[in-house]
Design an enzyme around this catalytic site. Structure first.
Site, PDB file in Angstrom:
ATOM      1  N   HIS A 132       0.837  -1.199   0.000  1.00 26.83           N
ATOM      2  CA  HIS A 132       0.000   0.000   0.000  1.00 26.83           C
ATOM      3  C   HIS A 132       0.870   1.246   0.000  1.00 26.83           C
ATOM      4  O   HIS A 132       2.106   1.157   0.135  1.00 26.83           O
ATOM      5  CB  HIS A 132      -0.988  -0.011   1.161  1.00 26.83           C
ATOM      6  N   HIS A 182       1.332   3.891   1.998  1.00 23.69           N
ATOM      7  CA  HIS A 182       1.858   4.594   3.167  1.00 23.69           C
ATOM      8  C   HIS A 182       3.389   4.653   3.114  1.00 23.69           C
ATOM      9  O   HIS A 182       4.049   3.710   2.673  1.00 23.69           O
ATOM     10  CB  HIS A 182       1.394   3.924   4.450  1.00 23.69           C
ATOM     11  N   ASP A 233       5.819   4.319   5.128  1.00 21.94           N
ATOM     12  CA  ASP A 233       6.655   3.321   5.779  1.00 21.94           C
ATOM     13  C   ASP A 233       6.656   1.981   5.054  1.00 21.94           C
ATOM     14  O   ASP A 233       7.301   1.030   5.496  1.00 21.94           O
ATOM     15  CB  ASP A 233       6.262   3.135   7.253  1.00 21.94           C
ATOM     16  N   HIS A 234       5.970   1.924   3.929  1.00 22.74           N
ATOM     17  CA  HIS A 234       5.982   0.733   3.074  1.00 22.74           C
ATOM     18  C   HIS A 234       6.486   1.044   1.664  1.00 22.74           C
ATOM     19  O   HIS A 234       7.017   0.159   1.003  1.00 22.74           O
ATOM     20  CB  HIS A 234       4.582   0.119   3.000  1.00 22.74           C
ATOM     21  N   HIS A 274      -7.583  -1.077   5.141  1.00 24.40           N
ATOM     22  CA  HIS A 274      -6.537  -0.239   5.730  1.00 24.40           C
ATOM     23  C   HIS A 274      -6.274   0.950   4.804  1.00 24.40           C
ATOM     24  O   HIS A 274      -6.207   2.092   5.245  1.00 24.40           O
ATOM     25  CB  HIS A 274      -5.278  -1.070   5.936  1.00 24.40           C
ATOM     26  N   ASP A 324      -0.537  -4.400   5.928  1.00 26.33           N
ATOM     27  CA  ASP A 324      -1.249  -3.965   7.124  1.00 26.33           C
ATOM     28  C   ASP A 324      -2.699  -4.437   7.117  1.00 26.33           C
ATOM     29  O   ASP A 324      -3.602  -3.752   7.603  1.00 26.33           O
ATOM     30  CB  ASP A 324      -1.184  -2.437   7.250  1.00 26.33           C
ATOM     31  N   HIS A 335       4.212  -5.330  10.208  1.00 28.91           N
ATOM     32  CA  HIS A 335       4.694  -4.728  11.454  1.00 28.91           C
ATOM     33  C   HIS A 335       4.836  -5.776  12.544  1.00 28.91           C
ATOM     34  O   HIS A 335       4.160  -6.812  12.530  1.00 28.91           O
ATOM     35  CB  HIS A 335       3.712  -3.657  11.960  1.00 28.91           C
TER      36      HIS A 335
END
Length: 228
Positions: free
Chosen positions: A54, A56, A58-59, A110, A134, A173
Site C-alpha cells: 500500500h 503509506h 513506511d511501506h 486499511h 497492514d 509490522h
C-alpha cells in the site's frame, strides 16, 4: 524459496524473496532501500521487482530510490498513490519471476488500494507464503483507515482465510505482543493465546521477530479469524 525477514524503522518489516536456483529476488515493501541493497549484494542476487502492499510512506518510500539504482526494476502495486509505481495490478492477477509465482489479492480497508501477495515456487515442497502488509497481523488485523469492518472481515475470512492452511504469514509490522494481549482479553480461556503471548514476550525480550506464523496458527489465536 528463501524469505529474508528484515526489521526496519520502529516496528516495520520488509522482505526479500529469493529464488535460490536462479538467484533472482523480489522485495516486499522496501522502505529502507540502502539496507535492502546491502542485503541483496550480500546474498549475491539480482533484484528484479518490488511488491508494494500500500501507499503509506513506511511501506513505499524506498521505491523511487531503488528505481534510480536498478535500471529495469519493476514496482508493482494496486494504488496509483504508490511512489514509483510502474505496474498497477488487479485482484487475482498473477506475476512470474523465473520460478517465483505471485498472485495479487485485493484487500481494501486499511487503504482503498491495499494488496496482499500470495507467493509460491515452482516444483518446490516448501509451504507458500502470503505477504499481508497492514491487513493481517500475527494475532490481529490492520486499522480501517479507508474502509469498513465488513471489508476487513471479507479480507480475512474470504480472501486470506481460504488460502492453504500451511501458508506462512509475513505481515508488515511487529505488533504481535500487543495483539495477543488483546486476544487474551477476548478469550481469557484460550490456552493457545496464552502460549503464544508467552512466546512473543520472550521473542521481544531477545529482540527477535515473531514472523512468520501460519494461517492454521492464526485460526487458533487470532480473534479476528475466530468470529464464528
Amino acid at each position: 524459496m528463501k524469505v529474508k525477514v528484515i526489521s526496519i524503522l520502529e516496528d516495520n518489516y520488509m522482505y526479500l524473496i529469493i529464488d535460490e536456483q536462479n538467484r533472482g529476488a523480489v522485495a516486499v515493501d522496501p522502505a529502507v532501500p540502502h539496507r535492502l541493497l546491502q542485503i541483496v549484494n550480500r546474498e549475491g542476487v539480482s533484484l528484479v521487482a518490488v511488491l508494494t502492499t500500500h501507499h503509506h510512506w513506511d511501506h513505499a518510500r524506498g521505491n523511487e530510490d531503488l528505481l534510480k539504482e536498478i535500471p529495469g526494476l519493476r514496482v508493482y502495486g494496486g494504488d496509483d498513490r504508490i511512489k514509483g509505481l510502474t505496474d498497477k495490478v488487479t485482484n487475482c492477477q498473477e506475476l512470474k519471476f523465473n520460478s517465483i509465482n505471485v498472485r495479487c489479492l485485493f484487500t481494501p480497508c486499511h487503504t482503498a488500494g491495499h494488496m496482499c501477495y500470495f507467493v509460491w515456487e515452482d516444483d518446490c515442497t516448501d509451504s507458500p507464503a502470503v505477504f499481508t502488509g497492514d491487513t493481517l497481523f500475527i494475532g490481529g488485523c490492520g486499522k480501517f483507515f479507508e474502509g469498513t469492518a465488513e471489508q476487513m472481515h471479507h479480507n480475512l475470512t474470504e480472501v486470506l482465510g481460504t488460502l492453504p492452511e500451511d501458508t506462512k504469514v509475513f505481515c508488515g509490522h511487529e505488533y504481535t505482543k500487543r495483539n495477543l494481549k488483546f486476544a487474551l482479553m477476548v478469550e481469557p480461556e484460550n490456552e493457545k493465546v496464552k502460549e503464544m503471548l508467552s512466546w512473543a514476550k520472550a521473542r521481544d525480550d531477545d529482540d527477535k521477530p515473531t514472523v512468520p506464523s501460519t494461517l492454521l496458527e492464526e485460526f487458533e489465536y487470532n480473534p479476528f479469524l475466530r468470529l464464528s
